[in-house]
Design an enzyme around this catalytic site. Structure first.
Site, PDB file in Angstrom:
ATOM      1  N   SER A 101       0.900  -1.351  -0.069  1.00  0.00           N
ATOM      2  CA  SER A 101      -0.244   0.018  -0.076  1.00  0.00           C
ATOM      3  C   SER A 101       0.784   1.327  -0.254  1.00  0.00           C
ATOM      4  O   SER A 101       1.664   1.588   0.964  1.00  0.00           O
ATOM      5  CB  SER A 101      -0.926  -0.033   1.282  1.00  0.00           C
ATOM      6  OG  SER A 101      -1.378   1.199   1.402  1.00  0.00           O
ATOM      7  N   HIS A 148      -1.525  -1.422  -4.272  1.00  0.00           N
ATOM      8  CA  HIS A 148      -2.635  -1.079  -3.743  1.00  0.00           C
ATOM      9  C   HIS A 148      -2.605   0.545  -3.417  1.00  0.00           C
ATOM     10  O   HIS A 148      -1.704   0.882  -2.687  1.00  0.00           O
ATOM     11  CB  HIS A 148      -2.369  -1.733  -2.201  1.00  0.00           C
ATOM     12  CG  HIS A 148      -3.853  -1.570  -1.456  1.00  0.00           C
ATOM     13  ND1 HIS A 148      -4.878  -2.372  -1.859  1.00  0.00           N
ATOM     14  CD2 HIS A 148      -4.267  -0.859  -0.613  1.00  0.00           C
ATOM     15  CE1 HIS A 148      -5.824  -2.134  -0.921  1.00  0.00           C
ATOM     16  NE2 HIS A 148      -5.298  -1.351  -0.146  1.00  0.00           N
ATOM     17  N   ASP A 181      -4.744   3.650  -1.634  1.00  0.00           N
ATOM     18  CA  ASP A 181      -5.911   3.894  -0.790  1.00  0.00           C
ATOM     19  C   ASP A 181      -6.443   5.434  -0.847  1.00  0.00           C
ATOM     20  O   ASP A 181      -5.709   6.454  -0.313  1.00  0.00           O
ATOM     21  CB  ASP A 181      -5.068   3.601   0.857  1.00  0.00           C
ATOM     22  CG  ASP A 181      -5.171   2.013   1.278  1.00  0.00           C
ATOM     23  OD1 ASP A 181      -6.071   1.459   0.884  1.00  0.00           O
ATOM     24  OD2 ASP A 181      -4.020   1.821   1.602  1.00  0.00           O
ATOM     25  N   MET A 227      -8.993   7.921   0.448  1.00  0.00           N
ATOM     26  CA  MET A 227      -9.806   8.206   1.489  1.00  0.00           C
ATOM     27  C   MET A 227     -10.366   9.786   1.388  1.00  0.00           C
ATOM     28  O   MET A 227      -9.708  10.519   1.031  1.00  0.00           O
ATOM     29  CB  MET A 227      -9.148   8.055   2.992  1.00  0.00           C
ATOM     30  CG  MET A 227      -8.529   6.777   3.078  1.00  0.00           C
ATOM     31  SD  MET A 227      -7.745   6.995   4.740  1.00  0.00           S
ATOM     32  CE  MET A 227      -6.415   5.060   4.416  1.00  0.00           C
ATOM     33  N   HIS A 262      -8.399   0.976  -3.761  1.00  0.00           N
ATOM     34  CA  HIS A 262      -9.254   0.782  -2.652  1.00  0.00           C
ATOM     35  C   HIS A 262      -9.984   2.092  -2.342  1.00  0.00           C
ATOM     36  O   HIS A 262      -9.385   2.955  -1.811  1.00  0.00           O
ATOM     37  CB  HIS A 262      -8.685   0.355  -1.610  1.00  0.00           C
ATOM     38  CG  HIS A 262      -9.288  -0.125  -0.190  1.00  0.00           C
ATOM     39  ND1 HIS A 262      -8.543  -0.035   0.947  1.00  0.00           N
ATOM     40  CD2 HIS A 262     -10.527  -0.100  -0.020  1.00  0.00           C
ATOM     41  CE1 HIS A 262      -9.802  -0.153   1.885  1.00  0.00           C
ATOM     42  NE2 HIS A 262     -10.638  -0.320   1.640  1.00  0.00           N
ATOM     43  N   MET A 303     -12.133   4.561  -0.040  1.00  0.00           N
ATOM     44  CA  MET A 303     -12.924   4.335   1.118  1.00  0.00           C
ATOM     45  C   MET A 303     -13.461   5.894   1.071  1.00  0.00           C
ATOM     46  O   MET A 303     -13.039   6.683   1.810  1.00  0.00           O
ATOM     47  CB  MET A 303     -11.686   4.523   2.286  1.00  0.00           C
ATOM     48  CG  MET A 303     -11.444   3.069   2.665  1.00  0.00           C
ATOM     49  SD  MET A 303      -9.739   2.811   3.376  1.00  0.00           S
ATOM     50  CE  MET A 303      -8.646   3.074   2.165  1.00  0.00           C
ATOM     51  N   MET A 318     -11.062  -6.518   5.288  1.00  0.00           N
ATOM     52  CA  MET A 318     -10.093  -5.796   6.443  1.00  0.00           C
ATOM     53  C   MET A 318      -9.876  -6.245   7.426  1.00  0.00           C
ATOM     54  O   MET A 318     -10.590  -6.733   8.125  1.00  0.00           O
ATOM     55  CB  MET A 318     -10.986  -4.303   6.559  1.00  0.00           C
ATOM     56  CG  MET A 318     -11.442  -3.346   5.663  1.00  0.00           C
ATOM     57  SD  MET A 318     -10.013  -2.475   4.527  1.00  0.00           S
ATOM     58  CE  MET A 318      -8.897  -2.042   5.774  1.00  0.00           C
ATOM     59  N   ASP A 364      -6.426  -6.729   4.024  1.00  0.00           N
ATOM     60  CA  ASP A 364      -5.914  -5.341   4.037  1.00  0.00           C
ATOM     61  C   ASP A 364      -5.835  -5.003   5.505  1.00  0.00           C
ATOM     62  O   ASP A 364      -6.944  -4.710   6.104  1.00  0.00           O
ATOM     63  CB  ASP A 364      -6.803  -4.697   3.226  1.00  0.00           C
ATOM     64  CG  ASP A 364      -6.123  -3.091   2.897  1.00  0.00           C
ATOM     65  OD1 ASP A 364      -5.178  -2.668   3.298  1.00  0.00           O
ATOM     66  OD2 ASP A 364      -7.234  -2.387   2.293  1.00  0.00           O
TER      67      ASP A 364
HETATM   68  C1  DX5 Z   1      -6.146   1.295   5.885  1.00  0.00           C
HETATM   69  C2  DX5 Z   1      -5.813   0.809   4.421  1.00  0.00           C
HETATM   70  C3  DX5 Z   1      -4.829  -0.179   4.271  1.00  0.00           C
HETATM   71  C4  DX5 Z   1      -3.468   0.196   4.829  1.00  0.00           C
HETATM   72  C5  DX5 Z   1      -2.719  -0.766   5.265  1.00  0.00           C
HETATM   73  O1  DX5 Z   1      -7.327   2.071   5.929  1.00  0.00           O
HETATM   74  O2  DX5 Z   1      -6.957   0.480   3.559  1.00  0.00           O
HETATM   75  O3  DX5 Z   1      -4.448  -0.427   2.945  1.00  0.00           O
HETATM   76  O4  DX5 Z   1      -2.551   1.097   4.178  1.00  0.00           O
HETATM   77  O5  DX5 Z   1      -1.751  -0.574   6.159  1.00  0.00           O
HETATM   78  P1  DX5 Z   1      -0.868  -1.610   6.849  1.00  0.00           P
HETATM   79  O6  DX5 Z   1      -0.335  -2.762   5.821  1.00  0.00           O
HETATM   80  O7  DX5 Z   1       0.368  -1.018   7.646  1.00  0.00           O
HETATM   81  O8  DX5 Z   1      -1.738  -2.193   8.108  1.00  0.00           O
HETATM   82 ZN    ZN Z   2      -6.644  -0.637   1.668  1.00  0.00          ZN
END
Ligand code: DX5
Ligand code: ZN
Length: 216
Positions: A9, A34, A36, A38, A67, A69, A138, A176
């Protein structure tokens, strides 16, 4: 033990050098990148949007696993596809019409998926098994990297892996959040086929070795 794909990620990467970051991810031997996204509404954090996906696209030939969010993902999924996403996943409870959003992604020729938080169950996705290419479980509540894996998610991993098998469809099962070099083998044995690894990749002394260990 089954090998699985590794998706670092970029949330844990250097935001001032994202092109270099995704190029490194490929050099280190990862399988997907990956990303993220948000919005500060669905989750209590804000990262980046379509312009980042478009900006990093030329720096790697790996699939971009985006991904979302965000609330009302159906309004944005096509633009993420156009920006260069290969997989687009979102949280169905954030959507007014999850099937519509999945169909929009498919119509763009991209892979689609749904994300399941630690406190949700299989009923959240069961009506969409005919469509999805990936289900993301998750391992933490979304919003931040570097959190510890929530142990109760393991029951869902076993159940979802079984349901996917019964469906007869080729659906990836991604985990994830909270993945480390120490716990990756356990997740592979439970049926996970893609491991997201943010801090486990970027905070490792030797990211290439960390990715190889997690892949198995
Ligand atoms: C959390 C994200 C993850 C996050 C994972 O909201 O969706 O993808 O980056 O981070 P690690 O691998 O550090 O737990
Ligand atoms: Zn993620």
């Amino acid at each position: 033990m089954n090998k699985c794909s590794i998706a670092p990620s970029i949330l844990s990467g250097d935001f001032a050098k994202m092109g270099e970051t995704v190029a490194n991810v490929q050099k280190w031997g990862a399988d997907l990148v990956h990303c993220d996204v948000m919005d500060g509404v669905f989750v209590p954090n804000i990262t980046f949007g379509m312009p980042m996906i478009k900006a990093i696209r030329p720096y790697t030939t790996l699939p971009l696993d985006v991904h979302l969010m965000i609330t009302e993902p159906e309004k944005y999924v096509e633009r993420f596809c156009d920006a260069g996403a290969d997989y687009v996943t979102f949280h169905p409870e954030a959507s007014k019409d999850a099937r519509d959003a999945l169909l929009k992604i498919k119509a763009k020729g991209k892979k689609c998926g749904l994300v399941v938080n630690p406190d949700k169950d299989f009923s959240l996705v069961e009506n969409y098994l005919d469509l999805v290419d990936m289900i993301v479980l998750m391992g933490v509540f979304p919003g931040f990297g570097g959190q510890s894996y929530i142990e109760s998610v393991s029951d869902n991993i076993v159940l979802f892996a079984q349901k996917i098998k019964e469906s007869g469809r080729d659906i990836l099962l991604e985990l994830d959040g909270g993945v480390t070099e120490q716990n990756a083998e356990r997740f592979r044995s439970l049926g996970i086929t893609v491991l997201v690894a943010g801090s486990a990749t970027f905070k490792a002394a030797d990211p290439e070795k960390a990715i190889a260990v997690m892949r198995g």
